[in-house]
Each structure stands twice: as structure tokens, then as C-alpha cells.
Design a protein around this motif. Sequence first.
Motif, PDB file in Angstrom:
ATOM      1  N   GLN A 260     -21.697  54.614   8.581  1.00 27.26           N
ATOM      2  CA  GLN A 260     -20.521  54.799   7.737  1.00 27.26           C
ATOM      3  C   GLN A 260     -21.317  55.732   6.039  1.00 27.26           C
ATOM      4  O   GLN A 260     -20.461  56.719   6.081  1.00 27.26           O
ATOM      5  CB  GLN A 260     -19.732  53.193   7.429  1.00 27.26           C
ATOM      6  CG  GLN A 260     -19.080  53.032   8.037  1.00 27.26           C
ATOM      7  CD  GLN A 260     -18.995  52.070   8.146  1.00 27.26           C
ATOM      8  OE1 GLN A 260     -18.795  51.363   7.038  1.00 27.26           O
ATOM      9  NE2 GLN A 260     -17.136  51.701   8.131  1.00 27.26           N
ATOM     10  N   VAL A 261     -22.521  55.510   6.056  1.00 32.39           N
ATOM     11  CA  VAL A 261     -23.013  56.076   5.118  1.00 32.39           C
ATOM     12  C   VAL A 261     -23.378  57.419   5.535  1.00 32.39           C
ATOM     13  O   VAL A 261     -23.015  58.403   5.147  1.00 32.39           O
ATOM     14  CB  VAL A 261     -23.930  55.070   4.946  1.00 32.39           C
ATOM     15  CG1 VAL A 261     -24.895  56.294   3.752  1.00 32.39           C
ATOM     16  CG2 VAL A 261     -23.653  53.970   3.471  1.00 32.39           C
ATOM     17  N   TYR A 262     -23.655  57.374   6.507  1.00 26.88           N
ATOM     18  CA  TYR A 262     -24.629  58.294   7.322  1.00 26.88           C
ATOM     19  C   TYR A 262     -23.263  59.674   7.864  1.00 26.88           C
ATOM     20  O   TYR A 262     -23.483  60.641   7.041  1.00 26.88           O
ATOM     21  CB  TYR A 262     -25.101  58.469   9.057  1.00 26.88           C
ATOM     22  CG  TYR A 262     -25.069  59.696   9.812  1.00 26.88           C
ATOM     23  CD1 TYR A 262     -25.845  60.587   9.497  1.00 26.88           C
ATOM     24  CD2 TYR A 262     -24.570  60.215  10.559  1.00 26.88           C
ATOM     25  CE1 TYR A 262     -26.936  61.480  10.284  1.00 26.88           C
ATOM     26  CE2 TYR A 262     -24.394  61.458  11.284  1.00 26.88           C
ATOM     27  CZ  TYR A 262     -26.082  61.689  11.380  1.00 26.88           C
ATOM     28  OH  TYR A 262     -25.758  63.061  11.800  1.00 26.88           O
ATOM     29  N   GLY A 263     -21.858  59.411   8.274  1.00 26.32           N
ATOM     30  CA  GLY A 263     -20.540  60.006   7.986  1.00 26.32           C
ATOM     31  C   GLY A 263     -20.492  60.633   6.190  1.00 26.32           C
ATOM     32  O   GLY A 263     -20.113  61.657   6.334  1.00 26.32           O
ATOM     33  N   GLU A 264     -20.565  59.439   5.936  1.00 22.74           N
ATOM     34  CA  GLU A 264     -20.018  60.155   4.282  1.00 22.74           C
ATOM     35  C   GLU A 264     -20.924  60.566   3.717  1.00 22.74           C
ATOM     36  O   GLU A 264     -20.402  62.296   3.589  1.00 22.74           O
ATOM     37  CB  GLU A 264     -19.806  58.572   3.255  1.00 22.74           C
ATOM     38  CG  GLU A 264     -18.718  58.165   3.075  1.00 22.74           C
ATOM     39  CD  GLU A 264     -19.109  57.215   2.488  1.00 22.74           C
ATOM     40  OE1 GLU A 264     -19.523  56.719   1.318  1.00 22.74           O
ATOM     41  OE2 GLU A 264     -18.500  55.755   2.315  1.00 22.74           O
ATOM     42  N   ALA A 265     -21.934  61.047   4.162  1.00 23.62           N
ATOM     43  CA  ALA A 265     -23.149  62.399   3.865  1.00 23.62           C
ATOM     44  C   ALA A 265     -23.278  63.161   4.196  1.00 23.62           C
ATOM     45  O   ALA A 265     -23.397  64.587   3.821  1.00 23.62           O
ATOM     46  CB  ALA A 265     -25.198  61.581   4.128  1.00 23.62           C
ATOM     47  N   VAL A 266     -22.289  63.293   5.769  1.00 22.63           N
ATOM     48  CA  VAL A 266     -22.324  64.276   6.569  1.00 22.63           C
ATOM     49  C   VAL A 266     -21.560  65.412   5.826  1.00 22.63           C
ATOM     50  O   VAL A 266     -21.933  66.309   5.906  1.00 22.63           O
ATOM     51  CB  VAL A 266     -21.737  64.133   8.010  1.00 22.63           C
ATOM     52  CG1 VAL A 266     -21.047  65.195   8.663  1.00 22.63           C
ATOM     53  CG2 VAL A 266     -22.971  63.432   8.626  1.00 22.63           C
ATOM     54  N   GLU A 267     -20.466  64.294   5.244  1.00 16.50           N
ATOM     55  CA  GLU A 267     -19.177  65.425   4.717  1.00 16.50           C
ATOM     56  C   GLU A 267     -19.379  65.515   3.415  1.00 16.50           C
ATOM     57  O   GLU A 267     -19.161  66.741   3.492  1.00 16.50           O
ATOM     58  CB  GLU A 267     -18.192  64.498   4.619  1.00 16.50           C
ATOM     59  CG  GLU A 267     -16.580  64.657   3.853  1.00 16.50           C
ATOM     60  CD  GLU A 267     -16.436  65.787   5.216  1.00 16.50           C
ATOM     61  OE1 GLU A 267     -15.350  65.994   4.223  1.00 16.50           O
ATOM     62  OE2 GLU A 267     -16.494  65.964   6.558  1.00 16.50           O
TER      63      GLU A 267
END
Length: 491
Positions: A254-261
Motif C-alpha cells: 500500500q505504501v509502495y502504491g501511494e508512492a507510485v501515485e
Amino acid sequence: MSMRSFALAAALVLVGPGAIASAQPAAAVAARAPQVAETHHTGRFNGEEVRYRALVSETVLTGEAGAPAASVVTTAYLREGADAASRPIMFIFNGGPGASTTPLHFGAFGPKRRLGEGAAQVMVDNPDSPLDAVDLVFIDPVGTGYSRPLPGHEGQPYWSRSGDAASVSKVIETWLAANGRGASPRYLLGQSYGTTRAALIVKLGEVKFDGVLLFALVASPEGLEMPYVTSLPSYAAVAWWHQKIDRDGRTAQQVYGEAVEFARTDYVSALIRGASLPAAEKRRIAQRMSDLIGLPADYIESKDLRLKNEDFMFRLLADQGLRTGQLDGRATRRLDAPAQRPPYDDPGLNFSLEPPPAAPPTPPKVEGVAATSDEPPALEAYYRQTLGFESAETYNSLNLDVNSAWDFEGWGDANGFLGQAMQADPNLRLFWVSGLYDLTTPSYRGRYILDQSGVPPERLVAAQFPGGHSVFTEETNRKALADAVRAFVRP
């Protein structure tokens, strides 16, 4: 750019028990009658008992003058009783440049796995090998494993992007013809630099493949923004692992996904604006980056919002006197530890959360037989005792001399060749594997470059694992990876 071609022998010379692989004069190698180091085995893979034969083969390559110049040793595992025309076969190599297939062969997919180091090495069964579903051919390029330039010949013609790809492509083409597998579904698997090699082999077009598997994709995005944009999500995942950010109930993914966005929106926009970015906005972006990756906002701002791996690895845990790994950001090492030659200075090299194996038992003393302390490492003993293959060479797992001599020929990213090949062949499919904590070949960088290369998304299978550069170092990942590979070769 056109590939430089080499005259490579089409004849396959196979080394059998008692033969010396690459210490013989070139003329002797050329005249030697083909032999086969063939043994038969039974193993249990994916819960299924499988009878298979192992084939250790030497392909002799000729130089520009037509004389034998190098030998490439391959190790194949082939299921017995299967229909050769319908049975898929996978050709596998690692990267480096200068790395053997050891991690993939004896860590992920071979019927045996090597555990431990030095005298504590042991070979154990690998129930996660996908040999129940696909035949496996491991290729060690010239200068790695048992593969060598022949006496009187230099390895440099094979130690370049084009020379390496041409030689490995010829080995595959020759092996298929010599073993009657021209009709088999064919797959190509490369890890790390091996992903670049795979792209160049596909570009050559000498062998057609049904699918290409890319592990830890080497990608080189250009520009003043994208190298930094594509690294950020992996920094966030590593910061989550080391609890240098507020997890707030979020998983690493989830943190990775937020960082991608954030990376593909606010962050890239800020980098594009450069010196014209207002100071208040720059501060806001730096603070948001700090919240995601755990470095102080002041430090991020001092770096003009552009962080390299060294900035992140050596600063994240500096308050604890530690640095992170690069191949696996979960690993750590003391900042004041003695200097080592790269890549051995990277604590992420061969990192695994699995506990080391127990020391092997001391062999019993036999009356009248002297004890010996020079038993070979488990890998070489496996080749000699289990596979019946003898070589005057030492198996070279990692050849840094090859790495130092490598000619990259000024090329940029080679992944565009995969997009071109997939657009030309509507049946070609791609399987891409990345590690969440890999800072060497960051996961989002791979996704970005594949998208920009024109890879059709409907024919791309993407699998991200909670691991580093080699995601298969832990059992849970290894089993899930093998299952995903099985599904890919059984579309």
C-alpha cells in the motif's frame, strides 16, 4: 542498431564422464567425438513424482577464422515419457555480466538447491522446481560456470552486448536441433543483465519464442526526471520495512502504491519545473517525500528533490550506524565495516530471511581410509558425482574479470526490442517479475520502461514479490513464483 555477427559452430560437442571440458587444445576439441553426460533421476515437484534425465552438454563456438574458439556448457533437465512436440522447454541464464546461472539453477528452479557457504554447503531436494511442467536448460555464457574461451583465444568477442547475445542465441539454436526439440513450445528466461540479453536475443530473431520471462528487469530511463521518479516507490517500501516511516496500518504494498501515485503526479511535475518551482511548493514536495521514504525534508530539499541510491542507502539508518542493501534493501551492514570489493560490499547480496542450514554431519571414519579435508564444494561435487560431468575447470559462479572487460557498445535501454517483437508477433507473451525491496532494478522502473517500450498490456503478466533482486531466496516466494511460471507456460 544491427547486431555484430559471429561465425559460431553449428555442431554440438557433448562432454561425458571422464572427459576434460575446456583445458584441451582447440584442435582436440574440434576432433572429439560427441559424447553425452546423461544420467537419470526421480524427484517430487509440485507434489508430483517426476522421472527426468539430466544432460550436461558443451557447445563449441568458432571464431571469425572458423576455428573452435570457446565452449559453452549447458545443463538440461528433461522429463522422461513426455511428448517432445508439446512439452514446453525453457532456456535460462542469469546476468552480471559475468554471472553464472547459479542463483536460478541452484536457488530457484533446478531439481536441487544449494544451501550454506564454504565447507557447510549442502545440496537438498527442491520440491518447488517447475520441472513437472516445463523442461529446463541452464546456460552459462563464456567465462562463467564451466564455459571458457579455448586456449589461444580471447574471450572479448563474447564479452559485449552483441557478441554475448549472438553466442547464446547460437547455443540455443544448436541445442534445439541436436536434441530434436524444434517443435517444442519455447521460453526464454533472463535475470538482471540477463533481461537485456533476452531482449537482444529476441531482436536477433534466430530462434522464435512463445514467451519471454524477465526477472529483475534492467531498465535505463532517460532524462532529468524519470531515473528519480522510478526509484522513489522502492525507497518507500524499504523505509516501511525498517519502520522509518509511520506505517499507519498500511502494508508495504500500500505504501509502495501511494508512492507510485505521488511519483507519477506531483513529484514528476515538480522535477519538470526545475528552478522555476516555487520555494513553498518545493518544500511541500520535500515533506511529502520525507513522509514516504523516511529521510529528512531538509536533506531531500538540499538534493534538489533528486535522490540517488547512495543518498538513500547510507542515510536511512545512519542514526543506527547502518546502511541498507541495494540488491535487497531489507539487508543492513555497519557503516564502519571494513571496505570490500563490489559487489561484496552490498549486504543485500544473497540476502535471505530464511535461517542458514544446519552444518552437515561429520562423515564416519572408515577403517584403513585416511580422512581428507579437501572435499570440493557441494556444487562441483554434484556435477561430478550426480551428473557424471568432469571438468579441469573450477565452476566460476561470478567472474568479475568478465564484468570489467564488458563492452556495452554505447547502447541505451534494450527493452524496446521486446515491444517491437511483441507487436510483430501477436502470440509472443511476456512474464515480468520484480522484488518490492530491490533498489538495483526498482519495480516501478521496470513497469515504466515496459509501458514506454510498447509492450501490449494484455500479453504482459506482472508479478511483484516481497523480496529483493532474487525474489526466490525465501520459501513462500519461491513456491508462488514456481506456480506463476507453471501457469505462464500452460496458457
